[in-house]
Design a protein around this motif. Structure first.
Motif: not given
Lengths: 113, 114
Positions: A9-12, A21, A86, A107-108, A110, B40
Protein backbone atom coordinates in the motif's frame (compact mmCIF):
# COMPACT_ATOMS: atom_id res chain seq x y z
CA UNK A 1 -17.50 -9.16 -6.74
CA UNK A 2 -14.41 -8.71 -8.82
CA UNK A 3 -11.43 -7.39 -6.93
CA UNK A 4 -8.15 -5.89 -7.96
CA UNK A 5 -5.60 -5.91 -5.18
CA UNK A 6 -2.31 -4.07 -5.01
CA UNK A 7 0.64 -4.46 -2.72
CA UNK A 8 2.32 -2.82 -1.01
CA UNK A 9 0.00 0.00 0.00
CA UNK A 10 2.96 2.26 0.78
CA UNK A 11 6.63 2.18 -0.18
CA UNK A 12 9.33 4.58 0.90
CA UNK A 13 12.71 4.35 -0.83
CA UNK A 14 15.95 6.24 -1.01
CA UNK A 15 16.61 7.93 -4.32
CA UNK A 16 18.41 5.50 -6.57
CA UNK A 17 16.79 2.38 -5.10
CA UNK A 18 14.46 0.20 -7.12
CA UNK A 19 10.71 -0.07 -6.56
CA UNK A 20 8.12 -2.68 -7.46
CA UNK A 21 4.35 -2.73 -7.05
CA UNK A 22 2.21 -5.81 -7.65
CA UNK A 23 -1.35 -6.12 -8.84
CA UNK A 24 -3.57 -9.20 -8.57
CA UNK A 25 -7.05 -9.76 -9.91
CA UNK A 26 -9.59 -12.28 -8.68
CA UNK A 27 -10.57 -12.91 -12.32
CA UNK A 28 -8.74 -13.13 -15.63
CA UNK A 29 -8.35 -9.75 -17.28
CA UNK A 30 -8.58 -9.00 -20.98
CA UNK A 31 -6.13 -6.16 -20.41
CA UNK A 32 -4.58 -4.20 -17.60
CA UNK A 33 -3.77 -0.52 -17.39
CA UNK A 34 -1.42 1.41 -15.13
CA UNK A 35 -1.95 4.99 -13.99
CA UNK A 36 0.11 7.41 -11.93
CA UNK A 37 -1.35 10.10 -9.69
CA UNK A 38 0.97 12.75 -8.33
CA UNK A 39 0.09 14.25 -4.91
CA UNK A 40 -2.78 16.70 -5.42
CA UNK A 41 -3.15 15.62 -9.03
CA UNK A 42 -5.29 13.30 -11.09
CA UNK A 43 -4.59 9.84 -12.52
CA UNK A 44 -2.53 9.86 -15.70
CA UNK A 45 -2.39 6.86 -17.99
CA UNK A 46 1.00 5.14 -18.20
CA UNK A 47 0.50 1.99 -20.22
CA UNK A 48 -1.82 -0.84 -21.25
CA UNK A 49 -0.89 -4.54 -21.40
CA UNK A 50 -3.00 -6.97 -23.38
CA UNK A 51 -1.07 -10.17 -24.14
CA UNK A 52 -0.28 -12.99 -21.76
CA UNK A 53 3.29 -12.65 -20.50
CA UNK A 54 3.69 -9.24 -22.10
CA UNK A 55 6.55 -7.01 -20.97
CA UNK A 56 6.78 -3.33 -21.86
CA UNK A 57 9.38 -0.75 -20.94
CA UNK A 58 9.24 3.00 -20.65
CA UNK A 59 12.69 4.32 -19.80
CA UNK A 60 13.21 3.22 -16.17
CA UNK A 61 9.73 1.66 -15.86
CA UNK A 62 9.10 -2.00 -16.69
CA UNK A 63 5.57 -3.40 -16.83
CA UNK A 64 4.69 -7.09 -16.88
CA UNK A 65 1.44 -8.97 -17.44
CA UNK A 66 1.28 -12.48 -16.01
CA UNK A 67 0.92 -15.60 -18.08
CA UNK A 68 -2.51 -16.27 -16.61
CA UNK A 69 -3.51 -12.62 -17.14
CA UNK A 70 -4.48 -12.29 -13.48
CA UNK A 71 -1.48 -10.38 -12.20
CA UNK A 72 0.80 -7.57 -13.22
CA UNK A 73 3.75 -5.66 -11.88
CA UNK A 74 5.41 -2.29 -12.32
CA UNK A 75 9.11 -2.01 -11.59
CA UNK A 76 11.01 1.28 -11.43
CA UNK A 77 14.80 1.13 -11.65
CA UNK A 78 16.86 3.74 -9.81
CA UNK A 79 13.99 5.85 -8.49
CA UNK A 80 14.06 9.62 -8.73
CA UNK A 81 12.13 12.22 -6.76
CA UNK A 82 9.96 12.78 -9.83
CA UNK A 83 8.64 9.21 -9.43
CA UNK A 84 6.75 10.21 -6.27
CA UNK A 85 3.04 9.47 -6.49
CA UNK A 86 0.43 6.76 -6.29
CA UNK A 87 0.54 4.01 -8.89
CA UNK A 88 -2.76 2.32 -9.75
CA UNK A 89 -3.50 -0.74 -11.79
CA UNK A 90 -6.93 -1.14 -13.36
CA UNK A 91 -8.73 -3.86 -15.25
CA UNK A 92 -12.09 -4.16 -16.99
CA UNK A 93 -15.09 -5.24 -14.93
CA UNK A 94 -15.74 -8.95 -15.29
CA UNK A 95 -18.23 -9.52 -18.09
CA UNK A 96 -18.24 -5.84 -18.88
CA UNK A 97 -16.83 -3.75 -21.65
CA UNK A 98 -13.14 -2.98 -21.72
CA UNK A 99 -13.69 0.63 -20.83
CA UNK A 100 -15.41 -0.01 -17.48
CA UNK A 101 -12.49 -0.30 -15.10
CA UNK A 102 -11.96 -1.65 -11.61
CA UNK A 103 -9.04 0.09 -9.93
CA UNK A 104 -6.72 -1.25 -7.28
CA UNK A 105 -6.19 0.82 -4.13
CA UNK A 106 -2.82 1.94 -5.40
CA UNK A 107 0.72 2.00 -4.06
CA UNK A 108 1.95 5.31 -2.71
CA UNK A 109 5.63 5.76 -3.49
CA UNK A 110 7.70 8.32 -1.63
CA UNK A 111 11.34 8.94 -2.48
CA UNK A 112 13.90 10.36 -0.07
CA UNK A 113 16.45 12.52 -1.94
CA UNK B 1 -3.48 19.53 -19.51
CA UNK B 2 -5.34 16.38 -20.54
CA UNK B 3 -8.17 18.02 -22.49
CA UNK B 4 -10.71 17.30 -19.77
CA UNK B 5 -11.83 20.22 -17.61
CA UNK B 6 -13.90 20.19 -14.47
CA UNK B 7 -15.63 22.95 -12.54
CA UNK B 8 -15.69 23.88 -9.79
CA UNK B 9 -12.33 22.64 -8.52
CA UNK B 10 -13.47 22.93 -4.90
CA UNK B 11 -16.97 22.85 -3.44
CA UNK B 12 -18.26 23.06 0.10
CA UNK B 13 -21.94 22.38 0.62
CA UNK B 14 -24.41 21.70 3.35
CA UNK B 15 -26.52 18.56 3.42
CA UNK B 16 -29.61 20.41 2.24
CA UNK B 17 -27.96 22.16 -0.71
CA UNK B 18 -28.28 21.35 -4.38
CA UNK B 19 -25.22 21.78 -6.55
CA UNK B 20 -23.88 20.51 -9.87
CA UNK B 21 -20.45 19.43 -11.02
CA UNK B 22 -19.52 20.05 -14.63
CA UNK B 23 -17.12 18.20 -16.90
CA UNK B 24 -16.15 19.03 -20.47
CA UNK B 25 -13.84 17.07 -22.74
CA UNK B 26 -12.17 18.59 -25.78
CA UNK B 27 -10.80 15.33 -27.17
CA UNK B 28 -13.66 14.19 -29.38
CA UNK B 29 -14.20 11.09 -27.26
CA UNK B 30 -17.47 9.17 -27.16
CA UNK B 31 -17.39 7.82 -23.61
CA UNK B 32 -17.40 9.79 -20.37
CA UNK B 33 -17.19 8.68 -16.75
CA UNK B 34 -17.71 9.85 -13.19
CA UNK B 35 -15.44 8.40 -10.50
CA UNK B 36 -15.36 8.94 -6.76
CA UNK B 37 -11.98 8.92 -4.98
CA UNK B 38 -12.09 8.72 -1.18
CA UNK B 39 -9.17 8.42 1.18
CA UNK B 40 -7.99 4.83 1.66
CA UNK B 41 -10.45 3.47 -0.92
CA UNK B 42 -9.97 2.46 -4.54
CA UNK B 43 -11.13 4.76 -7.28
CA UNK B 44 -14.84 3.92 -7.63
CA UNK B 45 -16.60 4.00 -10.98
CA UNK B 46 -19.99 5.71 -10.56
CA UNK B 47 -21.46 6.28 -14.00
CA UNK B 48 -20.53 5.63 -17.62
CA UNK B 49 -21.99 7.34 -20.67
CA UNK B 50 -21.33 6.01 -24.13
CA UNK B 51 -22.58 8.15 -27.01
CA UNK B 52 -24.70 10.08 -24.49
CA UNK B 53 -26.43 6.92 -23.28
CA UNK B 54 -25.91 5.81 -19.70
CA UNK B 55 -24.43 2.33 -19.83
CA UNK B 56 -23.37 1.91 -16.22
CA UNK B 57 -24.78 2.94 -12.88
CA UNK B 58 -22.63 1.32 -10.24
CA UNK B 59 -25.27 1.16 -7.48
CA UNK B 60 -24.90 4.85 -6.81
CA UNK B 61 -27.40 6.46 -4.39
CA UNK B 62 -30.11 8.53 -6.03
CA UNK B 63 -28.82 11.71 -4.38
CA UNK B 64 -26.27 11.65 -7.23
CA UNK B 65 -27.91 12.31 -10.60
CA UNK B 66 -25.84 12.36 -13.79
CA UNK B 67 -26.69 14.17 -16.98
CA UNK B 68 -25.01 13.93 -20.37
CA UNK B 69 -26.54 16.41 -22.83
CA UNK B 70 -23.98 15.66 -25.54
CA UNK B 71 -20.78 13.67 -25.97
CA UNK B 72 -18.60 16.57 -24.78
CA UNK B 73 -20.37 17.50 -21.56
CA UNK B 74 -21.18 15.60 -18.41
CA UNK B 75 -22.83 16.84 -15.24
CA UNK B 76 -23.26 15.38 -11.78
CA UNK B 77 -26.21 16.88 -9.91
CA UNK B 78 -25.97 16.66 -6.15
CA UNK B 79 -28.76 16.98 -3.58
CA UNK B 80 -29.20 16.12 0.09
CA UNK B 81 -25.70 14.70 0.33
CA UNK B 82 -24.19 13.14 3.42
CA UNK B 83 -20.83 13.93 5.04
CA UNK B 84 -19.49 10.55 3.85
CA UNK B 85 -19.97 11.79 0.28
CA UNK B 86 -17.03 14.14 0.79
CA UNK B 87 -14.41 13.06 -1.73
CA UNK B 88 -12.60 13.95 -4.93
CA UNK B 89 -14.94 13.51 -7.90
CA UNK B 90 -13.11 12.78 -11.11
CA UNK B 91 -14.43 12.93 -14.63
CA UNK B 92 -12.75 10.97 -17.39
CA UNK B 93 -13.24 10.34 -21.07
CA UNK B 94 -12.09 7.79 -23.61
CA UNK B 95 -12.69 6.72 -27.18
CA UNK B 96 -14.63 3.49 -27.18
CA UNK B 97 -13.88 1.22 -30.09
CA UNK B 98 -10.12 1.66 -30.25
CA UNK B 99 -7.60 -0.97 -29.25
CA UNK B 100 -6.26 1.25 -26.47
CA UNK B 101 -8.68 1.91 -23.64
CA UNK B 102 -6.75 4.79 -22.13
CA UNK B 103 -8.86 7.08 -20.00
CA UNK B 104 -8.09 10.78 -19.70
CA UNK B 105 -8.93 12.27 -16.33
CA UNK B 106 -9.86 15.80 -15.44
CA UNK B 107 -8.34 17.58 -12.42
CA UNK B 108 -11.32 16.68 -10.22
CA UNK B 109 -13.68 18.53 -7.92
CA UNK B 110 -12.83 18.35 -4.22
CA UNK B 111 -16.20 18.14 -2.50
CA UNK B 112 -16.76 18.72 1.21
CA UNK B 113 -20.20 18.07 2.69
CA UNK B 114 -20.81 19.71 6.05
Amino acid sequence: GQQVMQIPQYQHVQEGEDFTTYCNSSTTLSNIQWYKQRPGGHPVFLIQLVKSGEVKKQKRLTFQFGEAKKNSSLHITATQTTDVGTYFCAGPLSGGSNYKLTFGKGTLLTVNP
Amino acid sequence: ETGVTQTPRHLVMGMTNKKSLKCEQHLGHNAMYWYKQSAKKPLELMFVYNFKEQTENNSVPSRFSPECPNSSHLFLHLHTLQPEDSALYLCASSQEGLADYEQFFGPGTRLTVL
